[in-house]
Scaffold this motif. Structure first.
Motif, PDB file in Angstrom:
ATOM      1  N   ILE A  64       0.857  -1.188   0.000  1.00 44.13           N
ATOM      2  CA  ILE A  64       0.000   0.000   0.000  1.00 44.13           C
ATOM      3  C   ILE A  64       0.895   1.241   0.000  1.00 44.13           C
ATOM      4  O   ILE A  64       1.737   1.393   0.893  1.00 44.13           O
ATOM      5  CB  ILE A  64      -0.897   0.017   1.256  1.00 44.13           C
ATOM      6  N   CYS A  65       0.697   2.101  -0.984  1.00 45.64           N
ATOM      7  CA  CYS A  65       1.490   3.334  -1.092  1.00 45.64           C
ATOM      8  C   CYS A  65       0.545   4.521  -1.161  1.00 45.64           C
ATOM      9  O   CYS A  65      -0.453   4.484  -1.889  1.00 45.64           O
ATOM     10  CB  CYS A  65       2.352   3.305  -2.357  1.00 45.64           C
ATOM     11  N   GLU A  66       0.887   5.566  -0.415  1.00 46.90           N
ATOM     12  CA  GLU A  66       0.063   6.768  -0.422  1.00 46.90           C
ATOM     13  C   GLU A  66       0.950   7.999  -0.376  1.00 46.90           C
ATOM     14  O   GLU A  66       1.718   8.194   0.559  1.00 46.90           O
ATOM     15  CB  GLU A  66      -0.901   6.774   0.766  1.00 46.90           C
ATOM     16  N   GLY A  67       0.846   8.825  -1.423  1.00 46.46           N
ATOM     17  CA  GLY A  67       1.631  10.048  -1.486  1.00 46.46           C
ATOM     18  C   GLY A  67       1.896  10.459  -2.918  1.00 46.46           C
ATOM     19  O   GLY A  67       1.413   9.843  -3.865  1.00 46.46           O
ATOM     20  N   GLU A  68       2.708  11.478  -3.056  1.00 47.14           N
ATOM     21  CA  GLU A  68       2.911  12.081  -4.376  1.00 47.14           C
ATOM     22  C   GLU A  68       3.601  11.170  -5.386  1.00 47.14           C
ATOM     23  O   GLU A  68       3.415  11.334  -6.591  1.00 47.14           O
ATOM     24  CB  GLU A  68       3.675  13.396  -4.244  1.00 47.14           C
ATOM     25  N   ASP A  69       4.397  10.209  -4.939  1.00 42.40           N
ATOM     26  CA  ASP A  69       5.092   9.307  -5.858  1.00 42.40           C
ATOM     27  C   ASP A  69       4.628   7.856  -5.676  1.00 42.40           C
ATOM     28  O   ASP A  69       5.361   6.914  -5.930  1.00 42.40           O
ATOM     29  CB  ASP A  69       6.604   9.425  -5.684  1.00 42.40           C
ATOM     30  N   GLU A  70       3.376   7.698  -5.266  1.00 44.06           N
ATOM     31  CA  GLU A  70       2.828   6.385  -4.907  1.00 44.06           C
ATOM     32  C   GLU A  70       2.856   5.365  -6.043  1.00 44.06           C
ATOM     33  O   GLU A  70       3.138   4.190  -5.821  1.00 44.06           O
ATOM     34  CB  GLU A  70       1.412   6.520  -4.363  1.00 44.06           C
ATOM     35  N   GLU A  71       2.557   5.792  -7.257  1.00 46.48           N
ATOM     36  CA  GLU A  71       2.493   4.833  -8.361  1.00 46.48           C
ATOM     37  C   GLU A  71       3.868   4.268  -8.709  1.00 46.48           C
ATOM     38  O   GLU A  71       4.019   3.067  -8.920  1.00 46.48           O
ATOM     39  CB  GLU A  71       1.812   5.454  -9.577  1.00 46.48           C
ATOM     40  N   GLU A  72       4.863   5.125  -8.754  1.00 46.21           N
ATOM     41  CA  GLU A  72       6.232   4.662  -9.034  1.00 46.21           C
ATOM     42  C   GLU A  72       6.726   3.768  -7.901  1.00 46.21           C
ATOM     43  O   GLU A  72       7.358   2.731  -8.140  1.00 46.21           O
ATOM     44  CB  GLU A  72       7.168   5.860  -9.217  1.00 46.21           C
ATOM     45  N   ALA A  73       6.446   4.157  -6.674  1.00 49.03           N
ATOM     46  CA  ALA A  73       6.856   3.346  -5.525  1.00 49.03           C
ATOM     47  C   ALA A  73       6.228   1.958  -5.596  1.00 49.03           C
ATOM     48  O   ALA A  73       6.917   0.944  -5.408  1.00 49.03           O
ATOM     49  CB  ALA A  73       6.463   4.050  -4.221  1.00 49.03           C
ATOM     50  N   LEU A  74       4.949   1.893  -5.872  1.00 46.11           N
ATOM     51  CA  LEU A  74       4.258   0.613  -5.955  1.00 46.11           C
ATOM     52  C   LEU A  74       4.856  -0.257  -7.053  1.00 46.11           C
ATOM     53  O   LEU A  74       5.136  -1.441  -6.838  1.00 46.11           O
ATOM     54  CB  LEU A  74       2.767   0.818  -6.187  1.00 46.11           C
TER      55      LEU A  74
END
Length: 88
Positions: A64-74
């Motif tokens: 689960i990623c939440e924030g401005e760069d969430e998609e790249e992190a995921l």
């Protein structure tokens, strides 16, 4: 917020080296990054939290990623779990 369920593929489970590598990747991002598993939620930016999850071969993790760069992190964390979590 974005998330994806992945199955951990290292036959030896999530050990110290892999936990460190996963944490290192998570630390590159500003997003809050966690994963849920059977029994709780781990902070992906904390080696102790990741190790404490006791992830074994075949266990499912919901990253689960939440924030401005969430998609790249995921994307990068899913890639690690599916491919490099084997220690390659």
């Amino acid at each position: 917020m974005v998330s994806k369920i992945v199955r951990y593929q290292n036959p030896l489970g999530l050990q110290v080296k892999q936990a460190g590598d996963l944490t290192k990747i998570a630390m590159e991002y500003k997003s809050v990054i966690q994963f849920s598993y059977d029994g709780g939620i781990a902070n992906a930016k904390s080696v102790l939290s990741v190790l404490g999850a006791g992830i074994r071969y075949g266990d499912e993790m919901n990253i689960i990623c939440e924030g401005e760069d969430e998609e790249e992190a995921l994307r990068n964390l899913v890639d690690f779990v599916q491919n490099n979590g084997s220690g390659n």
